[in-house]
Design a protein around this motif. Structure first.
Motif, short mmCIF file in Angstrom:
data_model
loop_
_atom_site.label_atom_id
_atom_site.label_comp_id
_atom_site.label_asym_id
_atom_site.label_seq_id
_atom_site.Cartn_x
_atom_site.Cartn_y
_atom_site.Cartn_z
N UNK A 121 -19.69 -14.63 -5.63
CA UNK A 121 -19.93 -13.87 -6.70
C UNK A 121 -21.38 -12.59 -7.05
N UNK A 122 -22.30 -13.35 -5.80
CA UNK A 122 -23.39 -12.31 -5.98
C UNK A 122 -23.66 -11.26 -5.08
N UNK A 123 -22.88 -11.22 -3.99
CA UNK A 123 -22.29 -10.40 -3.42
C UNK A 123 -21.10 -9.36 -3.70
N UNK A 124 -20.46 -10.41 -3.85
CA UNK A 124 -19.02 -9.12 -2.93
C UNK A 124 -17.89 -9.10 -4.14
N UNK A 125 -18.55 -9.21 -5.55
CA UNK A 125 -18.15 -8.30 -6.53
C UNK A 125 -18.25 -7.65 -6.89
N UNK A 126 -17.56 -6.82 -6.43
CA UNK A 126 -18.23 -4.89 -6.73
C UNK A 126 -16.82 -4.57 -6.44
N UNK A 127 -17.00 -3.23 -7.18
CA UNK A 127 -15.21 -2.33 -7.55
C UNK A 127 -14.93 -2.08 -6.45
N UNK A 128 -13.69 -1.90 -5.32
CA UNK A 128 -13.14 -1.42 -4.52
C UNK A 128 -12.44 -0.54 -4.19
N UNK A 129 -12.59 0.32 -3.30
CA UNK A 129 -11.90 1.22 -2.80
C UNK A 129 -11.02 1.15 -2.55
N UNK A 130 -10.22 2.23 -1.88
CA UNK A 130 -8.52 2.37 -2.04
C UNK A 130 -8.05 1.24 -0.54
N UNK A 131 -9.52 1.38 0.51
CA UNK A 131 -9.17 1.16 1.77
C UNK A 131 -9.67 -0.59 1.93
N UNK A 132 -10.71 -0.57 1.59
CA UNK A 132 -10.86 -2.19 2.04
C UNK A 132 -10.66 -3.05 1.01
N UNK A 133 -10.89 -4.42 1.41
CA UNK A 133 -10.67 -5.65 0.82
C UNK A 133 -11.69 -5.72 -0.11
N UNK A 134 -11.90 -5.67 -1.55
CA UNK A 134 -12.84 -6.14 -2.49
C UNK A 134 -13.07 -7.09 -3.27
N UNK A 135 -13.48 -7.61 -4.37
CA UNK A 135 -13.22 -8.84 -5.37
C UNK A 135 -12.96 -8.31 -6.50
N UNK A 136 -14.10 -6.95 -6.88
CA UNK A 136 -14.02 -6.93 -8.84
C UNK A 136 -12.82 -6.60 -9.07
N UNK A 137 -13.49 -4.86 -9.82
CA UNK A 137 -12.63 -4.60 -10.41
C UNK A 137 -11.90 -3.48 -9.37
N UNK A 138 -10.64 -3.21 -9.53
CA UNK A 138 -9.65 -2.42 -8.17
C UNK A 138 -9.48 -3.34 -7.62
N UNK A 139 -9.70 -4.41 -6.91
CA UNK A 139 -8.67 -5.63 -5.63
C UNK A 139 -8.02 -6.40 -6.51
N UNK A 140 -7.23 -7.21 -5.84
CA UNK A 140 -5.86 -7.07 -6.08
C UNK A 140 -4.97 -7.80 -4.73
N UNK A 141 -3.89 -8.38 -4.60
CA UNK A 141 -2.80 -9.14 -3.63
C UNK A 141 -1.95 -8.16 -3.93
N UNK A 142 -1.93 -7.81 -2.16
CA UNK A 142 -0.46 -6.55 -2.11
C UNK A 142 1.26 -7.29 -2.35
N UNK A 143 1.94 -6.44 -2.32
CA UNK A 143 3.40 -7.00 -2.70
C UNK A 143 3.55 -8.12 -1.98
#
Length: 229
Positions: A121-143
């Motif tokens: 929660x404290x270190x990984x929930x940050x906005x994601x860029x298109x090329x890496x697996x993040x966990x905040x805004x912009x993250x998601x699950x592929x098809x």
């Protein structure tokens, strides 16, 4: 799964949610982190192409949606107590020391990472860029696809993309949903685009068996899914 068993599962879940009143979102539970740095491509769809229903009986649900198409259910539950338990502060207090396993939910990516929930929660929930697996805004699950399910957003917003079983989407399983939205989605003909919609807190998306779906978090989101098979 046999048709009768699936119908019983649907009925059991419907019985839980029918005595319903509309849920009014009260705050963000400490989860949202809007502001500078959020990916520019993270936006709601221009036009929701999934039906929203607030007056759906169980009989009509089975007849029109359960085995044929997605639907967004509104005003089903008053889950204010559960929402309170899912606030950032409460979850950290209850599960901060618990170890969670992170993994991507697609066919080819099996890398898994174990770490304490508080560190996540404290270190990984940050906005994601298109090329890496993040966990905040912009993250998601592929098809991907599996059995039918319900997904309710508790906090935040989640954008969904859905294709029927007979229409395999064009995507790379090791690329993020955000990369797909930026690189592939704009070139799709209107007839090739998925059903899509943004699910808000208090709404429940139902999708039938074997429907392809991908998700994109527009905020740091808390949601709950129930799979029926």
């Amino acid at each position: 799964m046999a048709l009768g068993v699936r119908l019983l599962l649907l009925l059991a879940l419907w019985t839980l949610v029918v005595p319903a009143r509309s849920l009014r979102e009260a705050g963000d539970g400490g989860w949202r982190r809007p502001g500078p740095g959020a990916p520019a491509a993270v936006a709601e769809e221009e036009r929701c192409t999934v039906e929203r229903r607030a007056d759906l009986s169980y009989a009509e649900f089975v007849q029109r949606y359960a085995f044929s198409r997605p639907v967004i259910l509104q005003g089903l539950t008053d889950n204010s107590r559960f929402r309170d338990l899912c606030s950032r502060q409460k979850l950290l207090a209850l599960f901060g020391d618990s170890v969670v396993r992170l993994s991507t939910a697609n066919t080819y990516s099996y890398q898994k990472v174990d770490l304490p929930f508080q560190e996540y929660v404290e270190q990984m929930l940050h906005p994601q860029d298109p090329f890496s697996m993040g966990n905040g805004a912009g993250s998601g699950v592929p098809f991907h696809w599996h059995g039918p399910g319900f997904s309710e957003v508790i906090y935040g917003r989640k954008r969904w993309f859905l294709y029927p079983p007979a229409k395999t989407p064009e995507f790379h399983p090791n690329k993020t949903t955000l990369a797909w939205l930026r690189d592939t989605y704009p070139a799709l003909a209107l007839s090739a685009r998925p059903l899509e919609c943004t699910i808000h807190a208090g709404e429940v998306l139902y999708f039938p068996d074997r429907w392809w779906h991908a998700t994109l978090n527009l905020d740091t989101s808390v949601f709950m899914s129930t799979f029926l098979s």
